[in-house]
Scaffold this motif. Structure first.
Motif, mmCIF file in Angstrom:
data_model
loop_
_atom_site.group_PDB
_atom_site.id
_atom_site.type_symbol
_atom_site.label_atom_id
_atom_site.label_comp_id
_atom_site.label_asym_id
_atom_site.label_seq_id
_atom_site.Cartn_x
_atom_site.Cartn_y
_atom_site.Cartn_z
ATOM 1 N N ALA A 169 0.903 -1.325 0.165
ATOM 2 C CA ALA A 169 0.086 -0.072 0.052
ATOM 3 C C ALA A 169 0.872 1.115 -0.087
ATOM 4 N N ALA A 170 0.548 2.113 -0.798
ATOM 5 C CA ALA A 170 1.241 3.524 -0.685
ATOM 6 C C ALA A 170 1.004 4.191 0.500
ATOM 7 N N PHE A 171 2.121 4.673 0.995
ATOM 8 C CA PHE A 171 2.070 5.379 2.253
ATOM 9 C C PHE A 171 1.394 6.668 2.326
ATOM 10 N N ALA A 172 0.320 7.212 3.056
ATOM 11 C CA ALA A 172 -0.316 8.423 3.161
ATOM 12 C C ALA A 172 -0.168 8.930 4.512
ATOM 13 N N ALA A 173 0.628 10.031 4.593
ATOM 14 C CA ALA A 173 0.787 10.677 5.725
ATOM 15 C C ALA A 173 -0.207 11.300 6.438
ATOM 16 N N PRO A 174 -0.415 10.918 7.725
ATOM 17 C CA PRO A 174 -1.612 11.532 8.415
ATOM 18 C C PRO A 174 -1.675 12.936 8.354
ATOM 19 N N PRO A 175 -3.067 13.457 8.141
ATOM 20 C CA PRO A 175 -3.306 14.961 8.289
ATOM 21 C C PRO A 175 -2.674 15.555 9.529
ATOM 22 N N GLU A 176 -2.013 16.830 9.472
ATOM 23 C CA GLU A 176 -1.508 17.337 10.768
ATOM 24 C C GLU A 176 -2.608 18.160 11.376
ATOM 25 N N VAL A 177 -2.286 18.158 12.747
ATOM 26 C CA VAL A 177 -3.235 18.418 13.477
ATOM 27 C C VAL A 177 -3.015 20.026 13.770
ATOM 28 N N GLY A 178 -3.723 21.112 13.485
ATOM 29 C CA GLY A 178 -3.291 22.446 13.917
ATOM 30 C C GLY A 178 -2.733 23.343 12.963
#
Length: 188
Positions: A169-178
């Motif tokens: 699976a392609a890596f998808a960085a988690p969305p940044e909080v703030g």
């Protein structure tokens, strides 16, 4: 000195337990002989042994001695058959595939031809084996984790990326909080 008395197993149980070993010992050593030679029929007047397989079921396949592995380009040429099978089963588990994913079927025998290079997936597997070997030998040996300096970094394997899937699976960085400011500080 006391003698140990062994209790005899009931005769039907002995026959059932011995049947798989008899099949292995008496089985033909090649598929050509198995197809050309009819199975021996029981002698007239003798009682036939009870069959472990249900009526109409195909006879159990007997495996002869394992042939010496051939066409090895990455693994050692002198690897034992059992060690090669262990490694291949590890690949299967880590990549989430079966043997036929990389190995072609021989149209004449309808069995896998492990030496064949007909499938491009086999070459891809070789490239990936070289890649993981290089990462482990050339690059991970240069990394020292100050928190764990007493032992080397864990090796990379097929499962590091594949995680049981034939296509990682392609890596998808988690969305940044703030927003970015929280992580990197205020803009300069």
């Amino acid at each position: 000195m006391q003698k140990r008395v062994l209790t005899a197993l009931p005769r039907p149980l002995v026959v059932i337990l011995a049947l798989p070993f008899a099949v292995l010992l008496l089985a033909p050593r090649s598929t050509a002989r198995a197809q050309d030679t009819p199975p021996p029929s029981p002698a007239a007047g003798s009682a036939a042994a009870p069959s472990a397989a249900p009526q109409g079921a195909p006879p159990p396949r007997a495996h002869g001695p394992m042939p010496r592995p051939t066409n090895l380009q990455i693994l050692p040429k002198d690897i034992s058959g059992p060690e090669l099978i262990r490694i291949m089963h590890t690949f299967e588990a880590q990549v989430g595939v079966e043997c036929e994913f990389c190995h072609a079927t021989d149209p004449a025998t309808h069995r896998l031809n492990f030496a064949s290079d007909a499938k491009p997936e086999k070459n891809t597997a070789r490239v990936m084996m070289r890649m993981t070997r290089d990462i482990n030998e050339k690059y991970l040996t240069q990394i020292v984790d100050p928190d764990h300096a007493d032992h080397p970094a864990p090796p990379v394997s097929c499962g590091t990326c594949h995680r049981g899937q034939s296509m990682p699976a392609a890596f998808a960085a988690p969305p940044e909080v703030g927003g970015a400011e929280d992580h990197h500080g205020p803009p300069a």
